[in-house]
Scaffold this active site. Structure first.
Site, PDB file in Angstrom:
ATOM      1  N   LYS A  90       7.097  41.099 -15.902  1.00  6.58           N
ATOM      2  CA  LYS A  90       5.709  41.169 -16.367  1.00  6.58           C
ATOM      3  C   LYS A  90       5.112  42.557 -16.107  1.00  6.58           C
ATOM      4  O   LYS A  90       4.459  43.129 -16.977  1.00  6.58           O
ATOM      5  CB  LYS A  90       4.877  40.079 -15.682  1.00  6.58           C
ATOM      6  CG  LYS A  90       5.313  38.656 -16.040  1.00  6.58           C
ATOM      7  CD  LYS A  90       4.389  37.619 -15.462  1.00  6.58           C
ATOM      8  CE  LYS A  90       4.438  37.557 -13.959  1.00  6.58           C
ATOM      9  NZ  LYS A  90       5.782  37.154 -13.448  1.00  6.58           N
ATOM     10  N   THR A  91       5.329  43.090 -14.906  1.00  2.00           N
ATOM     11  CA  THR A  91       4.821  44.427 -14.599  1.00  2.00           C
ATOM     12  C   THR A  91       5.495  45.475 -15.477  1.00  2.00           C
ATOM     13  O   THR A  91       4.842  46.390 -16.001  1.00  2.00           O
ATOM     14  CB  THR A  91       5.039  44.755 -13.117  1.00  2.00           C
ATOM     15  OG1 THR A  91       4.364  43.785 -12.311  1.00  2.00           O
ATOM     16  CG2 THR A  91       4.508  46.145 -12.778  1.00  2.00           C
ATOM     17  N   ASP A 135      -2.397  42.310 -11.796  1.00  2.00           N
ATOM     18  CA  ASP A 135      -1.337  41.388 -11.399  1.00  2.00           C
ATOM     19  C   ASP A 135      -1.945  40.219 -10.634  1.00  2.00           C
ATOM     20  O   ASP A 135      -2.970  40.372  -9.954  1.00  2.00           O
ATOM     21  CB  ASP A 135      -0.327  42.133 -10.517  1.00  2.00           C
ATOM     22  CG  ASP A 135       0.994  41.387 -10.409  1.00  2.00           C
ATOM     23  OD1 ASP A 135       1.206  40.421 -11.183  1.00  2.00           O
ATOM     24  OD2 ASP A 135       1.813  41.760  -9.555  1.00  2.00           O
ATOM     25  N   THR A 184       1.633  34.145 -12.233  1.00  2.00           N
ATOM     26  CA  THR A 184       2.746  33.232 -12.005  1.00  2.00           C
ATOM     27  C   THR A 184       2.280  31.779 -12.051  1.00  2.00           C
ATOM     28  O   THR A 184       3.101  30.871 -11.992  1.00  2.00           O
ATOM     29  CB  THR A 184       3.388  33.511 -10.634  1.00  2.00           C
ATOM     30  OG1 THR A 184       2.387  33.433  -9.607  1.00  2.00           O
ATOM     31  CG2 THR A 184       4.015  34.897 -10.598  1.00  2.00           C
ATOM     32  N   ARG A 243      14.993  40.778 -11.418  1.00  2.00           N
ATOM     33  CA  ARG A 243      14.695  41.425 -10.139  1.00  2.00           C
ATOM     34  C   ARG A 243      15.754  41.085  -9.097  1.00  2.00           C
ATOM     35  O   ARG A 243      16.205  41.943  -8.338  1.00  2.00           O
ATOM     36  CB  ARG A 243      13.314  41.004  -9.636  1.00  2.00           C
ATOM     37  CG  ARG A 243      12.927  41.625  -8.290  1.00  2.00           C
ATOM     38  CD  ARG A 243      11.594  41.112  -7.820  1.00  2.00           C
ATOM     39  NE  ARG A 243      10.533  41.509  -8.733  1.00  2.00           N
ATOM     40  CZ  ARG A 243       9.322  40.947  -8.755  1.00  2.00           C
ATOM     41  NH1 ARG A 243       9.049  39.938  -7.939  1.00  2.00           N
ATOM     42  NH2 ARG A 243       8.398  41.381  -9.598  1.00  2.00           N
TER      43      ARG A 243
END
Length: 361
Positions: A90-91, A135, A184, A243
């Site tokens: 997402k980032t 975020d 999230t 990740r």
């Protein structure tokens, strides 16, 4: 310098390596030049464009249309909400949006926006077309959220000057900008905030095939020689999350540098993942401790999360937020009204014979 100012980063400065990557292994000489080269390689792991981004084909296609339309009309894109579990990009996607639009990216997080003045300070520094990335947007304070409504819709905010009966409201115009929110827990967003996003993207877990491409690409950037079957092995243990795949690759690289001459083959990958307590299904020490407690300590359940947490020495929130999402998705635990229940897959994973009537049998 305020908290808000400390949370703003340039697009190129938002990827930071872990402490292990910065300082190397204990007892080994560290070449400063080599360390700086490694830092550069780590920062380059994030893709810089939609074409480089691996996986999420539906989201990429939809987002490409949104951005292309905005560029064709020469306006800021609609506000964008990126939703999905941690570690799916997402980032990185927010950074790509700024790169694709050729604008600056301002970054902050929901918990950092405590007062309405914090948001006002950030919004007043935006230039036309800038991307504001928040975020964990579901965790912003209520006064901040209410100010955000007007900023998103009308590109203005009302700043209160003074206190008490003498307080006055001064309208402040804001250049058109695009808010990119990441969450999230989309269910925790209020309806009015969710409705103000023009495009919502749901990020999905990755298949092993896509994760293999992620591992192979990252290995090339890091200058690590890796075999195809080793890349598949790492990808298959990454819990569907890029990740985690990149993190495991770096740890396997450490093992290969010490024990395999810097080359990652299947044997080195498997040996390294054993050392770092990651099994064939991607479960780590805490995941297995939860399953062991549930099965050997309570006969497969049902068991309350507080009892599980007490038995493994962790907080209940850690069990719910770190372990359970993957164990439930992997079909090893079922959440019922009476508590957590181990399925047939969990018994089989631990090499135990499941009793008759086990869920999933």
């Amino acid at each position: 310098m305020t908290d808000i100012e400390r949370t703003e980063f340039n697009v190129q400065d938002t990827s930071f390596p872990s402490a292990n990557d910065r300082f190397g292994q204990a007892g080994r000489d560290v070449d400063a030049r080599a360390q700086f080269e490694e830092l550069d390689a780590e920062s380059n792991l994030r893709p810089k464009s939609l074409d480089e981004f691996i996986g999420q084909p539906k989201v990429r296609k939809q987002l490409d249309l949104v951005l292309a339309g905005a560029k064709g009309r020469k306006v800021a894109p609609d506000h964008i909400l990126l939703s999905g579990p941690p570690g799916l990009g997402k980032t990185t996607m927010a950074m790509i949006i700024a790169q694709e639009m050729g604008t600056s990216l301002r970054m902050t997080s929901g918990p950092a926006l405590i007062r309405a003045g914090d948001l006002a300070a950030m919004l007043s520094n935006l230039l036309e077309g800038d991307i504001l990335f928040i975020d964990e947007i579901h965790r912003i304070a209520r006064p901040v959220e209410e100010m955000l409504y007007m900023a998103m819709e009308d590109f203005r905010i009302d700043v209160i000057v003074g206190k008490g009966p003498g307080a006055t409201s001064i309208p402040l115009e804001i250049p058109p900008f695009t808010l990119v929110g990441a969450t999230t827990r989309s269910g925790m967003l209020t309806g009015p905030l969710r409705d103000r996003f023009g495009f919502t993207a749901q990020m999905e877990f990755y298949e092993v095939e896509d994760l293999t491409k992620v591992v192979t690409r990252a290995a090339g950037i890091l200058g690590v020689e890796i075999s195809a079957d080793a890349a598949v092995e790492i990808a298959s243990r990454s819990r569907g999350t890029p990740r985690i795949a990149n993190r495991l690759l770096r740890r396997v690289r450490d093992f290969a540098d010490v024990h395999a001459g810097g080359v990652i083959d299947l044997g080195a990958a498997r040996a390294a993942l054993i050392v770092f307590d990651v099994d064939e299904s991607g479960l780590d020490r805490l995941d297995r401790a939860v399953l062991t407690t549930l099965i050997k300590g309570h006969g497969g359940g049902p068991v309350g999360v507080n009892s599980l947490a007490l038995a493994v020495g962790e907080e209940p929130s850690t069990i719910e937020e770190v372990c359970e999402p993957y164990l439930v998705r992997a079909g090893m635990i079922a959440r019922t009204s009476r508590g957590r229940v181990a399925t047939l897959s969990a018994w089989q994973h631990l090499g135990l014979q499941a009793p008759p009537g086990t869920l999933g049998s």
